[in-house]
Motif scaffolding. Structure first.
Motif, short mmCIF file in Angstrom:
data_model
loop_
_atom_site.label_atom_id
_atom_site.label_comp_id
_atom_site.label_asym_id
_atom_site.label_seq_id
_atom_site.Cartn_x
_atom_site.Cartn_y
_atom_site.Cartn_z
N PRO A 160 -14.07 -5.91 -3.22
CA PRO A 160 -12.90 -5.31 -2.57
C PRO A 160 -11.95 -4.64 -3.56
CG PRO A 160 -13.39 -7.41 -1.54
CD PRO A 160 -14.32 -7.30 -2.73
N SER A 161 -11.77 -5.24 -4.73
CA SER A 161 -10.89 -4.63 -5.73
C SER A 161 -11.41 -3.26 -6.16
CB SER A 161 -10.77 -5.55 -6.95
OG SER A 161 -10.02 -4.93 -7.97
N ASN A 202 -4.27 7.95 -5.46
CA ASN A 202 -3.53 8.08 -6.73
C ASN A 202 -4.36 8.92 -7.70
OD1 ASN A 202 -3.46 5.39 -5.39
ND2 ASN A 202 -1.64 5.09 -6.65
N PRO A 203 -3.74 9.82 -8.47
CA PRO A 203 -4.50 10.63 -9.42
C PRO A 203 -5.40 9.82 -10.34
CG PRO A 203 -2.28 11.48 -9.22
CD PRO A 203 -2.31 10.21 -8.42
N LYS A 204 -4.96 8.62 -10.72
CA LYS A 204 -5.75 7.76 -11.60
C LYS A 204 -7.05 7.30 -10.94
CE LYS A 204 -5.49 3.40 -14.18
NZ LYS A 204 -4.61 2.31 -14.66
N TYR A 205 -7.05 7.21 -9.60
CA TYR A 205 -8.15 6.58 -8.89
C TYR A 205 -9.08 7.56 -8.16
CZ TYR A 205 -5.46 2.20 -9.38
OH TYR A 205 -4.78 1.10 -9.86
N ASP A 262 -5.57 -1.44 -11.11
CA ASP A 262 -4.45 -1.74 -11.99
C ASP A 262 -3.27 -2.23 -11.14
OD1 ASP A 262 -2.36 -1.80 -13.81
OD2 ASP A 262 -2.73 0.19 -14.61
N GLU A 263 -2.83 -3.46 -11.38
CA GLU A 263 -1.72 -4.00 -10.59
C GLU A 263 -0.45 -3.18 -10.75
OE1 GLU A 263 -1.14 -8.09 -11.52
OE2 GLU A 263 -3.10 -8.73 -10.76
#
Length: 293
Positions: free
Chosen positions: A182-183, A192-195, A218-219
């Protein structure tokens, strides 16, 4: 066979949806009635189209199977090998459906919800047969795996993926190193641009780590779900065809033939907002620097 396996698992899926909705009730609006009903309608439409598609293409699988490289009778070892091989080809199917606009026109339906819950797994497009999903499993028949077993393993893979569509489960220790969790899948559904365009795994996350598409959740960067050019609709027809309409509209504008083809078969960046573009450009530059370096 795929349809019957997934239908057989439907009571389990439904039970998890009910449990998760109860778990989040009064805490966060993880579920809404309109979003969940849209997901259910899209699932029914997808299942009908998928059943017709397999009837039409299963003959192609058996035709290729007649020219197989190896005889691979069903056994514990060949089923394990088929499972791993199918998961490998699933990774490339999934990656292609993010990077080729013709294929993204189908897959965007799955990503269009701004929520992530077990019912999101049902949010599928009936146009996958048109975008070419079935093509990615053809090499398995050529290798020597019997088509009926291929269809069954595809269904099992998709069944597993139901369970990674959730915010309810945190990180799972050592399982994170090997399996899609799931994570990892929350990252995949985030805009998000990072993801963006990361973690394509079906069952095994090792493919993303091998081919450079893995990013850990990333939390400090909470996942923002959906597509960067949102489609504010719960109408299943709109959700199914909006990107096809946009793609053909873009391709129909006056332009050279090569530009028309790029609109349809190039990367789907024009479906992204200007906010995502810098991240995508930086990624391309990083990849080019790695190659030249």
């Amino acid at each position: 066979m795929e349809r019957w396996i997934l239908l057989g698992m439907a009571p389990v899926f439904l039970g998890f949806v009910i449990w998760e909705a109860w778990y989040w009730h009064g805490k966060r609006a993880v579920y809404t009635l309109r979003d969940t009903l849209s997901n259910a309608a899209l699932a029914l439409m997808h299942q009908g189209a998928d059943a017709v598609a397999w009837l039409l293409v299963i003959g192609i699988y058996y035709a290729i199977y007649q020219h197989r490289l190896f005889d691979l009778p069903a056994s514990a070892w060949t089923i394990v090998a088929l499972f791993v091989a199918q998961d490998f080809f699933y990774y490339w199917f999934h990656r292609a459906h993010h990077r080729i606009r013709w294929m993204w026109a189908s897959h965007v339906t799955h990503h269009s919800s701004e929520r992530l819950n077990f019912s999101t797994a049902f949010r599928q497009s009936l146009t996958y047969p048109v975008s070419g999903m079935w093509i990615f499993w053809l090499p398995l028949a050529w290798l020597g795996f019997e088509p009926k077993n291929i269809v069954a393993v595809v269904a099992i893979n998709l069944g597993f993926q139901f369970f990674v569509h959730t915010e309810t489960v945190g990180k799972l220790g050592w399982l994170e190193y090997v399996f899609n969790t799931p994570s990892h899948h929350r990252v995949h559904h985030a805009r998000n641009p990072k993801y963006i365009d990361r973690n394509y795994a079906g069952v095994l996350i090792i493919w993303d780590k091998l081919f450079g598409s893995f990013v850990e959740e990333d939390e400090a960067v909470p996942c923002d779900y959906g597509i960067v050019k949102p489609i504010h609709s719960h109408n299943p027809i709109t959700l199914t065809f909006h990107e096809w309409v946009a793609m053909f509209t873009d391709a129909a504008r006056p332009q050279p033939l090569l530009s028309r083809l790029k609109q349809m078969f190039g990367p789907p960046e024009r479906a992204y907002s200007e906010v995502a573009q810098p991240a995508l450009s930086m990624r391309v530059e990083d990849e080019e620097a790695k190659i030249s370096g």
